[in-house]
Design a protein around this motif. Structure first.
Motif, short mmCIF file in Angstrom:
data_model
loop_
_atom_site.label_atom_id
_atom_site.label_comp_id
_atom_site.label_asym_id
_atom_site.label_seq_id
_atom_site.Cartn_x
_atom_site.Cartn_y
_atom_site.Cartn_z
N GLU A 115 -26.09 -31.22 -5.23
CA GLU A 115 -26.16 -31.51 -3.80
C GLU A 115 -26.83 -32.86 -3.53
N GLU A 116 -27.88 -33.20 -4.30
CA GLU A 116 -28.57 -34.47 -4.10
C GLU A 116 -27.94 -35.61 -4.88
N ASN A 117 -27.01 -35.27 -5.79
CA ASN A 117 -26.36 -36.27 -6.65
C ASN A 117 -27.39 -37.06 -7.44
N GLN A 118 -28.35 -36.34 -8.01
CA GLN A 118 -29.42 -36.96 -8.80
C GLN A 118 -29.56 -36.23 -10.13
N ALA A 119 -30.03 -36.98 -11.14
CA ALA A 119 -30.23 -36.38 -12.46
C ALA A 119 -31.35 -37.11 -13.19
N ARG A 120 -31.92 -36.42 -14.17
CA ARG A 120 -33.00 -37.00 -14.98
C ARG A 120 -32.97 -36.34 -16.36
N LEU A 121 -33.13 -37.16 -17.40
CA LEU A 121 -33.25 -36.67 -18.76
C LEU A 121 -34.40 -37.39 -19.44
N LYS A 122 -35.23 -36.62 -20.12
CA LYS A 122 -36.40 -37.17 -20.80
C LYS A 122 -37.26 -38.01 -19.86
N GLY A 123 -37.32 -37.56 -18.59
CA GLY A 123 -38.17 -38.21 -17.61
C GLY A 123 -37.61 -39.47 -17.01
N LYS A 124 -36.37 -39.85 -17.38
CA LYS A 124 -35.77 -41.10 -16.88
C LYS A 124 -34.58 -40.77 -15.98
N SER A 125 -34.51 -41.45 -14.83
CA SER A 125 -33.44 -41.22 -13.87
C SER A 125 -32.11 -41.75 -14.40
N ILE A 126 -31.07 -40.96 -14.24
CA ILE A 126 -29.71 -41.35 -14.63
C ILE A 126 -28.75 -40.84 -13.56
N THR A 127 -27.51 -41.25 -13.64
CA THR A 127 -26.50 -40.74 -12.72
C THR A 127 -26.04 -39.35 -13.18
N THR A 128 -25.45 -38.59 -12.27
CA THR A 128 -24.93 -37.27 -12.64
C THR A 128 -23.81 -37.40 -13.67
N GLY A 129 -23.04 -38.49 -13.57
CA GLY A 129 -21.99 -38.72 -14.57
C GLY A 129 -22.58 -38.94 -15.95
N GLN A 130 -23.67 -39.74 -16.02
CA GLN A 130 -24.33 -39.96 -17.30
C GLN A 130 -24.94 -38.66 -17.83
N PHE A 131 -25.40 -37.81 -16.94
CA PHE A 131 -25.96 -36.53 -17.34
C PHE A 131 -24.92 -35.70 -18.10
N TRP A 132 -23.71 -35.60 -17.55
CA TRP A 132 -22.68 -34.79 -18.19
C TRP A 132 -22.17 -35.47 -19.47
N GLN A 133 -22.12 -36.80 -19.48
CA GLN A 133 -21.73 -37.49 -20.71
C GLN A 133 -22.73 -37.25 -21.82
N ALA A 134 -24.03 -37.23 -21.47
CA ALA A 134 -25.06 -36.97 -22.47
C ALA A 134 -24.91 -35.58 -23.06
N LEU A 135 -24.56 -34.61 -22.21
CA LEU A 135 -24.41 -33.25 -22.70
C LEU A 135 -23.15 -33.09 -23.55
N THR A 136 -22.05 -33.65 -23.09
CA THR A 136 -20.78 -33.46 -23.81
C THR A 136 -20.72 -34.28 -25.10
N ARG A 137 -21.37 -35.45 -25.09
CA ARG A 137 -21.33 -36.31 -26.28
C ARG A 137 -22.57 -36.17 -27.15
N ASN A 138 -23.52 -35.33 -26.65
CA ASN A 138 -24.80 -35.14 -27.37
C ASN A 138 -25.49 -36.47 -27.67
N LYS A 139 -25.46 -37.36 -26.68
CA LYS A 139 -26.04 -38.69 -26.86
C LYS A 139 -26.60 -39.17 -25.53
N LEU A 140 -27.83 -39.65 -25.56
CA LEU A 140 -28.48 -40.14 -24.37
C LEU A 140 -27.94 -41.54 -24.02
N PRO A 141 -27.64 -41.79 -22.73
CA PRO A 141 -27.13 -43.13 -22.36
C PRO A 141 -28.22 -44.19 -22.49
N LYS A 142 -27.78 -45.43 -22.52
CA LYS A 142 -28.74 -46.54 -22.58
C LYS A 142 -29.34 -46.75 -21.20
N PHE A 143 -30.68 -46.87 -21.17
CA PHE A 143 -31.35 -47.07 -19.90
C PHE A 143 -31.52 -48.56 -19.64
N ASN A 144 -31.42 -48.93 -18.35
CA ASN A 144 -31.62 -50.33 -17.97
C ASN A 144 -33.08 -50.73 -18.09
#
Length: 465
Positions: A436-465
């Motif tokens: 609903e808020e279109n927000q996500a966080r992994l390991k305490g770092k803010s990411i997009t909801t799209g990056q959240f699902w990519q991290a889960l499906t690819r078992n890999k954390l995205p690169k943070f800016n």
């Protein structure tokens, strides 16, 4: 002389009135017993988790002041096999003032009351174990509004069955039950002062257990239920091969255990909360520490999906929240909490969660390495009173190796290990996702909801800016 005649006349009139009322009450009981048994059976059958019950009576004898009959209660399984729970003679004392109640000092009006005591013929071994007297006494009464009250008490007992290798020891314990005339309001209270049960393999001991609970059913088929259980201390374990003593190295003991459960069913949903705490938990000789848990939930109930409207779909959402999970031992605290809100799209399996049905996910986990490995060393060495340095070092090496191997690249779980102790070692999770808020966080770092699902499906954390 006149006073004596008047007094005698009053006694005669009262006696005649009481006899007539008692006879009339006996007729009411006789005319309503079939309907009451059918009502009780129907109410029990509504609870699908309980087995079917078959209640029958025979050898019915009605007197002026009491009625007796043989009562049989059987449970019926899916193969239509019956298991007899009760089969004995029951005597009901007629109101308005049943003799059994008057003897106990209760002079309130009642339709009927009965006292059932286990007989020597029904179980001679228990009769002897209770000191040549009834092992259990059940007192029950029903008022003129057909509300039922029941109390059950057992005599102190020391029962041994040498053939089965079983020993049962119990102090005097009690149970109270109250049910209204429509079986819509149930109250239960029970107490076990001390109970010990041992067979050829297992050992159980309970000291000072207190149970309270009630269930209230509403006209819209909803209900509310509450139960509280407390145990001063309890123990479960295995018996040594000599079948005499408890194997203390293979036992679980609790001190000051408390459980509180609340539940409500309404509008095709089940909501409630659960809380529990334990002051000490022992495994063998090891004191593992103390802990507490608090959780709440909202779950959909089964209903006809074909009759579902758009407004009903929201009722199928699952909501589970672990507000608090805390464990404390000599080395520190282990804690966790999470929230999960899922849209139940045609009962989709949990392993197929995706953007369409995951509404909210939030988790906080903090497992410092010292209390974690100390707990693991305790569980691995229940025969010791506490783990030594070698035990802890051995477990720590295994944990560091396994966690480092499997969690190093995890997009969800953080594992830190610094031999120089410059940072806190341990396992942690900091996860947040809100559709609903279109927000996500992994390991305490803010990411997009799209990056959240990519991290889960690819078992890999995205690169943070």
């Amino acid at each position: 002389m006149k006073k004596t005649v008047i007094a005698t006349s009053i006694v005669v009139i009262l006696g005649a009135g009481y006899t007539l009322a008692s006879w009339y009450t006996g007729n009411i009981i006789e005319n309503n017993i079939d309907a009451k048994i059918a009502q009780i059976t129907n109410q029990i059958d509504q609870y699908k988790s309980l087995p079917d019950v078959n209640i029958q009576y025979s050898d019915y004898h009605k007197g002026i002041f009491s009625t007796s009959f043989n009562l049989t209660v059987n449970t019926v399984n899916l193969e239509n096999h019956q298991n007899t729970l009760f089969n004995d003679k029951v005597t009901i004392y007629h109101g308005p003032f049943p003799w059994s109640e008057i003897k106990s000092g209760d002079f309130s009006p009642k339709m009927g009351a009965f006292i059932y005591q286990t007989s020597k013929e029904s179980n001679e071994s228990l009769w002897l174990a209770a000191g040549n007297k009834p092992f259990m006494t059940i007192n029950s009464s029903i008022d003129y509004s057909e509300n039922i009250k029941l109390t059950a008490n057992n005599e102190p007992i020391n029962y041994t069955n040498e053939e089965l290798g079983t020993n049962l020891q119990a102090t005097k314990n009690s149970l109270f039950l109250s049910i209204d005339n429509q079986l819509n309001n149930l109250v239960i209270e029970g107490q076990i002062d001390q109970l010990t049960l041992k067979n050829q393999m297992d050992y159980l001991e309970i000291n000072h257990l207190v149970l309270t609970g009630n269930v209230v059913k509403h006209a819209d088929l909803g209900y509310q239920a509450k139960a509280e259980v407390s145990i001063e201390n309890g123990l479960i374990g295995r018996v040594n091969s000599n079948n005499e003593n408890l194997n203390n190295n293979d036992s679980i003991k609790v001190n000051q255990l408390a459980i509180d459960i609340n539940a409500a069913r309404q509008n095709k949903r089940l909501t409630g909360d659960i809380s529990s705490s334990v002051n000490n938990l022992f495994l063998g000789q090891q004191d593992l520490g103390k802990g507490e848990i608090l959780a709440n939930y909202t779950l959909p109930l089964n209903y006809d999906l074909s009759a579902e409207t758009n407004d009903d779909k929201a009722l199928r959402n699952w909501y589970v929240k672990l507000d608090k999970l805390l464990w404390h031992n000599q080395q520190g605290n282990l804690s966790a909490s999470f929230t999960l809100n899922v849209a139940d799209n045609d009962n989709m399996p949990w392993d197929q969660l995706d953007e369409d049905n995951l509404i909210l996910a939030q988790a906080k986990v903090n497992l410092p390495l010292k209390p974690l490995t100390y707990l693991a060393a305790q569980i691995s060495n229940p025969q010791k009173s506490m783990p030594d340095d070698n035990d802890i070092q051995s477990v720590t090496k295994s944990v560091v190796m396994l966690f480092g191997l499997f969690l190093n690249n995890s997009p969800i779980i953080d594992f830190n290990y610094d031999p120089n102790d410059e940072i806190e070692d341990g396992v942690s999770v900091d996860l947040y996702y809100s559709k609903e808020e279109n927000q996500a966080r992994l390991k305490g770092k803010s990411i997009t909801t799209g990056q959240f699902w990519q991290a889960l499906t690819r078992n890999k954390l995205p690169k943070f800016n």
